[in-house]
Design a protein around this motif. Structure first.
Motif, PDB file in Angstrom:
ATOM      1  N   LEU A 251     -19.272  52.939  51.432  1.00  0.00           N
ATOM      2  CA  LEU A 251     -19.651  53.016  52.456  1.00  0.00           C
ATOM      3  C   LEU A 251     -20.120  53.991  53.515  1.00  0.00           C
ATOM      4  CD1 LEU A 251     -15.324  55.389  51.767  1.00  0.00           C
ATOM      5  CD2 LEU A 251     -16.457  52.816  52.353  1.00  0.00           C
ATOM      6  N   THR A 252     -20.380  54.064  54.912  1.00  0.00           N
ATOM      7  CA  THR A 252     -20.600  54.829  55.548  1.00  0.00           C
ATOM      8  C   THR A 252     -19.946  56.148  55.711  1.00  0.00           C
ATOM      9  OG1 THR A 252     -19.754  54.039  57.499  1.00  0.00           O
ATOM     10  CG2 THR A 252     -21.246  52.364  56.878  1.00  0.00           C
ATOM     11  N   ILE A 253     -20.734  56.838  56.622  1.00  0.00           N
ATOM     12  CA  ILE A 253     -19.832  58.039  56.638  1.00  0.00           C
ATOM     13  C   ILE A 253     -19.032  57.839  57.590  1.00  0.00           C
ATOM     14  CG2 ILE A 253     -21.703  58.712  59.062  1.00  0.00           C
ATOM     15  CD1 ILE A 253     -20.456  61.076  56.500  1.00  0.00           C
ATOM     16  N   GLU A 254     -19.077  56.883  58.977  1.00  0.00           N
ATOM     17  CA  GLU A 254     -18.440  56.525  59.704  1.00  0.00           C
ATOM     18  C   GLU A 254     -16.628  56.241  58.763  1.00  0.00           C
ATOM     19  OE1 GLU A 254     -21.834  55.259  60.141  1.00  0.00           O
ATOM     20  OE2 GLU A 254     -21.969  56.415  61.517  1.00  0.00           O
ATOM     21  N   GLU A 255     -17.295  55.372  58.187  1.00  0.00           N
ATOM     22  CA  GLU A 255     -15.981  55.180  57.165  1.00  0.00           C
ATOM     23  C   GLU A 255     -15.061  55.751  56.808  1.00  0.00           C
ATOM     24  OE1 GLU A 255     -17.884  50.276  56.706  1.00  0.00           O
ATOM     25  OE2 GLU A 255     -18.595  51.503  55.060  1.00  0.00           O
ATOM     26  N   PHE A 256     -16.228  56.809  56.049  1.00  0.00           N
ATOM     27  CA  PHE A 256     -15.472  57.657  54.779  1.00  0.00           C
ATOM     28  C   PHE A 256     -14.632  59.265  55.344  1.00  0.00           C
ATOM     29  CE2 PHE A 256     -16.193  62.087  53.953  1.00  0.00           C
ATOM     30  CZ  PHE A 256     -15.492  62.248  52.623  1.00  0.00           C
ATOM     31  N   ASN A 257     -15.559  59.037  57.292  1.00  0.00           N
ATOM     32  CA  ASN A 257     -14.954  59.936  58.359  1.00  0.00           C
ATOM     33  C   ASN A 257     -13.305  59.334  58.621  1.00  0.00           C
ATOM     34  OD1 ASN A 257     -16.932  61.856  58.276  1.00  0.00           O
ATOM     35  ND2 ASN A 257     -17.712  61.205  60.264  1.00  0.00           N
ATOM     36  N   HIS A 258     -13.192  58.119  58.654  1.00  0.00           N
ATOM     37  CA  HIS A 258     -11.601  57.438  59.133  1.00  0.00           C
ATOM     38  C   HIS A 258     -11.128  56.770  57.930  1.00  0.00           C
ATOM     39  CE1 HIS A 258      -8.551  53.398  60.200  1.00  0.00           C
ATOM     40  NE2 HIS A 258      -9.407  52.908  58.950  1.00  0.00           N
ATOM     41  N   TYR A 259     -11.534  57.306  56.777  1.00  0.00           N
ATOM     42  CA  TYR A 259     -10.716  57.202  55.653  1.00  0.00           C
ATOM     43  C   TYR A 259      -9.603  58.214  54.974  1.00  0.00           C
ATOM     44  CZ  TYR A 259     -11.807  52.047  55.194  1.00  0.00           C
ATOM     45  OH  TYR A 259     -11.418  50.627  55.687  1.00  0.00           O
ATOM     46  N   CYS A 260     -10.855  59.706  55.324  1.00  0.00           N
ATOM     47  CA  CYS A 260     -10.603  61.200  54.925  1.00  0.00           C
ATOM     48  C   CYS A 260      -9.335  61.020  56.489  1.00  0.00           C
ATOM     49  CB  CYS A 260     -11.910  61.713  55.346  1.00  0.00           C
ATOM     50  SG  CYS A 260     -12.438  61.926  54.025  1.00  0.00           S
ATOM     51  N   GLY A 261     -10.177  60.683  57.798  1.00  0.00           N
ATOM     52  CA  GLY A 261      -8.529  61.027  58.115  1.00  0.00           C
ATOM     53  C   GLY A 261      -7.158  60.559  58.820  1.00  0.00           C
ATOM     54  N   ARG A 262      -7.301  59.395  57.561  1.00  0.00           N
ATOM     55  CA  ARG A 262      -6.026  58.626  57.223  1.00  0.00           C
ATOM     56  C   ARG A 262      -5.385  59.137  56.150  1.00  0.00           C
ATOM     57  NH1 ARG A 262      -6.512  52.465  56.657  1.00  0.00           N
ATOM     58  NH2 ARG A 262      -4.211  53.026  55.427  1.00  0.00           N
ATOM     59  N   LEU A 263      -6.216  59.485  55.081  1.00  0.00           N
ATOM     60  CA  LEU A 263      -5.565  60.716  54.641  1.00  0.00           C
ATOM     61  C   LEU A 263      -4.840  61.556  54.647  1.00  0.00           C
ATOM     62  CD1 LEU A 263      -5.386  60.705  50.895  1.00  0.00           C
ATOM     63  CD2 LEU A 263      -7.821  62.141  51.124  1.00  0.00           C
ATOM     64  N   ASN A 264      -5.734  62.398  55.020  1.00  0.00           N
ATOM     65  CA  ASN A 264      -4.970  63.630  56.526  1.00  0.00           C
ATOM     66  C   ASN A 264      -3.412  63.732  57.129  1.00  0.00           C
ATOM     67  OD1 ASN A 264      -7.138  65.281  55.164  1.00  0.00           O
ATOM     68  ND2 ASN A 264      -8.907  65.159  56.314  1.00  0.00           N
ATOM     69  N   LYS A 265      -4.042  62.176  57.309  1.00  0.00           N
ATOM     70  CA  LYS A 265      -2.201  61.999  58.094  1.00  0.00           C
ATOM     71  C   LYS A 265      -1.455  61.858  57.498  1.00  0.00           C
ATOM     72  CE  LYS A 265      -0.950  59.366  62.015  1.00  0.00           C
ATOM     73  NZ  LYS A 265      -1.012  57.925  62.534  1.00  0.00           N
ATOM     74  N   ILE A 266      -1.688  61.436  56.372  1.00  0.00           N
ATOM     75  CA  ILE A 266      -0.147  60.924  55.271  1.00  0.00           C
ATOM     76  C   ILE A 266       0.163  62.345  54.591  1.00  0.00           C
ATOM     77  CG2 ILE A 266      -0.065  59.782  52.758  1.00  0.00           C
ATOM     78  CD1 ILE A 266      -2.182  57.748  54.219  1.00  0.00           C
ATOM     79  N   VAL A 267      -1.206  62.817  54.171  1.00  0.00           N
ATOM     80  CA  VAL A 267      -0.692  64.028  53.317  1.00  0.00           C
ATOM     81  C   VAL A 267      -0.097  65.342  54.544  1.00  0.00           C
ATOM     82  CG1 VAL A 267      -1.429  66.036  52.145  1.00  0.00           C
ATOM     83  CG2 VAL A 267      -2.524  62.993  51.993  1.00  0.00           C
ATOM     84  N   ASP A 268       0.046  64.958  55.433  1.00  0.00           N
ATOM     85  CA  ASP A 268       0.704  66.169  56.460  1.00  0.00           C
ATOM     86  C   ASP A 268       1.922  65.738  56.866  1.00  0.00           C
ATOM     87  OD1 ASP A 268      -1.965  67.543  57.119  1.00  0.00           O
ATOM     88  OD2 ASP A 268      -2.551  66.816  58.570  1.00  0.00           O
ATOM     89  N   GLY A 269       1.827  64.498  56.370  1.00  0.00           N
ATOM     90  CA  GLY A 269       3.689  63.545  56.934  1.00  0.00           C
ATOM     91  C   GLY A 269       4.357  63.624  55.764  1.00  0.00           C
ATOM     92  N   ARG A 270       3.278  63.835  54.887  1.00  0.00           N
ATOM     93  CA  ARG A 270       4.480  64.119  52.896  1.00  0.00           C
ATOM     94  C   ARG A 270       4.857  65.304  53.103  1.00  0.00           C
ATOM     95  NH1 ARG A 270       3.172  60.069  48.510  1.00  0.00           N
ATOM     96  NH2 ARG A 270       4.986  61.779  47.814  1.00  0.00           N
ATOM     97  N   LYS A 271       4.869  67.402  53.755  1.00  0.00           N
ATOM     98  CA  LYS A 271       5.046  67.761  53.274  1.00  0.00           C
ATOM     99  C   LYS A 271       6.417  67.729  52.836  1.00  0.00           C
ATOM    100  CE  LYS A 271       1.218  69.453  55.528  1.00  0.00           C
ATOM    101  NZ  LYS A 271       0.264  70.420  55.371  1.00  0.00           N
ATOM    102  N   GLU A 272       5.884  68.259  51.115  1.00  0.00           N
ATOM    103  CA  GLU A 272       7.372  68.441  50.827  1.00  0.00           C
ATOM    104  C   GLU A 272       8.120  69.928  50.464  1.00  0.00           C
ATOM    105  OE1 GLU A 272       5.790  66.886  47.461  1.00  0.00           O
ATOM    106  OE2 GLU A 272       6.114  64.719  48.658  1.00  0.00           O
ATOM    107  N   VAL A 273       9.922  69.880  51.456  1.00  0.00           N
ATOM    108  CA  VAL A 273       9.784  71.188  51.005  1.00  0.00           C
ATOM    109  C   VAL A 273       9.806  71.522  49.744  1.00  0.00           C
ATOM    110  CG1 VAL A 273      12.100  72.424  51.297  1.00  0.00           C
ATOM    111  CG2 VAL A 273      11.352  70.332  52.889  1.00  0.00           C
ATOM    112  N   VAL A 274       9.408  72.521  49.314  1.00  0.00           N
ATOM    113  CA  VAL A 274       9.532  73.218  47.590  1.00  0.00           C
ATOM    114  C   VAL A 274      10.785  74.618  47.801  1.00  0.00           C
ATOM    115  CG1 VAL A 274       8.279  74.836  46.098  1.00  0.00           C
ATOM    116  CG2 VAL A 274       7.201  73.254  47.532  1.00  0.00           C
TER     117      VAL A 274
END
Length: 63
Positions: free
Chosen positions: A40-63
């Motif tokens: 992966l290039t640094i641009e691709e890495f940043n893109h996929y990390c952004g997607r990962l963060n967005k998914i994780v943020d959207g899955r904040k589970e109630v504890v």
């Protein structure tokens, strides 16, 4: 398999509520390894990390 296809499939799986949120750590490790060995290039890495963060943020589970 292309690293892009693999990451897309993993991110899609993580977005599904039945998938454990802990899977995000595995994806993050793979992204880092793919950047380190230049699949992966640094641009691709940043893109996929952004997607990962967005998914994780959207899955904040109630504890």
């Amino acid at each position: 398999m292309s690293p892009h296809v693999l990451i897309d499939r993993q991110l899609d799986a993580l977005a599904h509520p039945a998938t454990s949120i802990s899977w995000s750590a595995t994806i993050q490790t793979q992204l880092t390894e793919m950047l380190a060995d230049q699949r992966l290039t640094i641009e691709e890495f940043n893109h996929y990390c952004g997607r990962l963060n967005k998914i994780v943020d959207g899955r904040k589970e109630v504890v």
